[in-house]
Scaffold this motif. Structure first.
Motif, PDB file in Angstrom:
ATOM      1  N   MET A 128       0.857  -1.196   0.000  1.00  0.00           N
ATOM      2  CA  MET A 128       0.000   0.000   0.000  1.00  0.00           C
ATOM      3  C   MET A 128       0.877   1.225   0.000  1.00  0.00           C
ATOM      4  N   THR A 129       0.338   2.280  -0.539  1.00  0.00           N
ATOM      5  CA  THR A 129       1.033   3.554  -0.525  1.00  0.00           C
ATOM      6  C   THR A 129       0.157   4.533   0.265  1.00  0.00           C
ATOM      7  N   LEU A 130       0.752   5.186   1.238  1.00  0.00           N
ATOM      8  CA  LEU A 130       0.037   6.192   1.995  1.00  0.00           C
ATOM      9  C   LEU A 130       1.028   7.211   2.482  1.00  0.00           C
ATOM     10  N   ASP A 131       0.519   8.362   2.863  1.00  0.00           N
ATOM     11  CA  ASP A 131       1.477   9.388   3.306  1.00  0.00           C
ATOM     12  C   ASP A 131       1.983   9.056   4.702  1.00  0.00           C
ATOM     13  N   GLU A 132       3.098   9.643   5.040  1.00  0.00           N
ATOM     14  CA  GLU A 132       3.803   9.323   6.289  1.00  0.00           C
ATOM     15  C   GLU A 132       2.953   9.660   7.522  1.00  0.00           C
ATOM     16  N   GLU A 187       1.966   7.050  10.572  1.00  0.00           N
ATOM     17  CA  GLU A 187       2.287   7.336  11.969  1.00  0.00           C
ATOM     18  C   GLU A 187       1.033   7.247  12.843  1.00  0.00           C
ATOM     19  N   GLU A 188      -0.065   7.748  12.322  1.00  0.00           N
ATOM     20  CA  GLU A 188      -1.318   7.692  13.065  1.00  0.00           C
ATOM     21  C   GLU A 188      -1.738   6.246  13.312  1.00  0.00           C
ATOM     22  N   TRP A 189      -1.583   5.392  12.285  1.00  0.00           N
ATOM     23  CA  TRP A 189      -1.938   3.984  12.419  1.00  0.00           C
ATOM     24  C   TRP A 189      -0.995   3.273  13.397  1.00  0.00           C
ATOM     25  N   LYS A 190       0.296   3.616  13.340  1.00  0.00           N
ATOM     26  CA  LYS A 190       1.259   3.006  14.265  1.00  0.00           C
ATOM     27  C   LYS A 190       0.919   3.370  15.714  1.00  0.00           C
ATOM     28  N   GLU A 191       0.536   4.625  15.937  1.00  0.00           N
ATOM     29  CA  GLU A 191       0.140   5.054  17.283  1.00  0.00           C
ATOM     30  C   GLU A 191      -1.085   4.275  17.753  1.00  0.00           C
ATOM     31  N   ALA A 192      -2.012   4.016  16.839  1.00  0.00           N
ATOM     32  CA  ALA A 192      -3.204   3.252  17.186  1.00  0.00           C
ATOM     33  C   ALA A 192      -2.825   1.847  17.630  1.00  0.00           C
ATOM     34  N   VAL A 193      -1.856   1.242  16.959  1.00  0.00           N
ATOM     35  CA  VAL A 193      -1.397  -0.108  17.315  1.00  0.00           C
ATOM     36  C   VAL A 193      -0.757  -0.092  18.695  1.00  0.00           C
ATOM     37  N   GLU A 194       0.046   0.942  18.975  1.00  0.00           N
ATOM     38  CA  GLU A 194       0.736   1.039  20.259  1.00  0.00           C
ATOM     39  C   GLU A 194      -0.258   1.271  21.407  1.00  0.00           C
TER      40      GLU A 194
END
Length: 170
Positions: A11-15, A19-26
């Motif tokens: 997938m291609t998405l902006d940075e 980051e928002e998705w990574k924070e959600a995982v954390e």
């Protein structure tokens, strides 16, 4: 032996989105990785977990329930008003006693005030001292023509005595 590797999707998405998705995982321990977050979210979407039509139906049900509660509250309010009317209609009316009590009260400042017992006795009929005290207090409050004078008895209680008002206050 076949290839046991799962197909990969890039997938291609902006940075900022990444980051928002990574924070959600954390922050959410339901997801161990970004891939798991994406898989779970896609599955939920495909299974109708975010079905706006279903959400709309749930909202409609809630609105209906709130409407029913509002109707019940209104009905209770009407019932309460009716009960209040019944209770008030059963409260004793002192109008017949007021004129009789006023007629027997001593007149003016020089007159000796009467106790509720004495007034009840003069009026006659089935009226007790407590009821007569209520009548006299109501007369004093509503007409301003009756004065309550409180005197202390032997045990220090303030006992009311009543007379018609004169020009001078005692």
């Amino acid at each position: 032996m076949g290839d046991k590797r799962k197909p990969q999707l890039n997938m291609t998405l902006d940075e900022g989105q990444k980051e928002e998705w990574k924070e959600a995982v954390e922050e959410d321990n339901r997801f161990s990785s970004l891939s798991q977050l994406i898989r779970t979210s896609v599955e939920r979407e495909l299974s109708g977990g975010h079905d706006s039509n279903r959400d709309g139906k749930q909202i409609a049900k809630l609105v209906e329930k709130v409407g029913k509660l509002e109707n019940q509250i209104n009905a209770l309010s009407v019932d309460l008003g009716e009960m209040r009317g019944i209770v008030e209609s059963q409260q004793p009316s002192y109008s017949h006693l007021k004129s009789e009590a006023f007629a027997v009260l001593p007149d003016g400042d020089m007159a000796s005030p009467m106790s509720p017992e004495e007034v009840a006795s003069e009026v006659g009929g089935p009226v007790d001292a407590e009821t007569m005290e209520d009548v006299l207090d109501e007369l004093a409050a509503s007409t301003g023509q009756v004065r309550a004078i409180y005197r202390e008895n032997e045990v220090g209680e303030q006992i009311p005595r009543y007379r018609k008002k004169g020009d001078k206050m005692q």
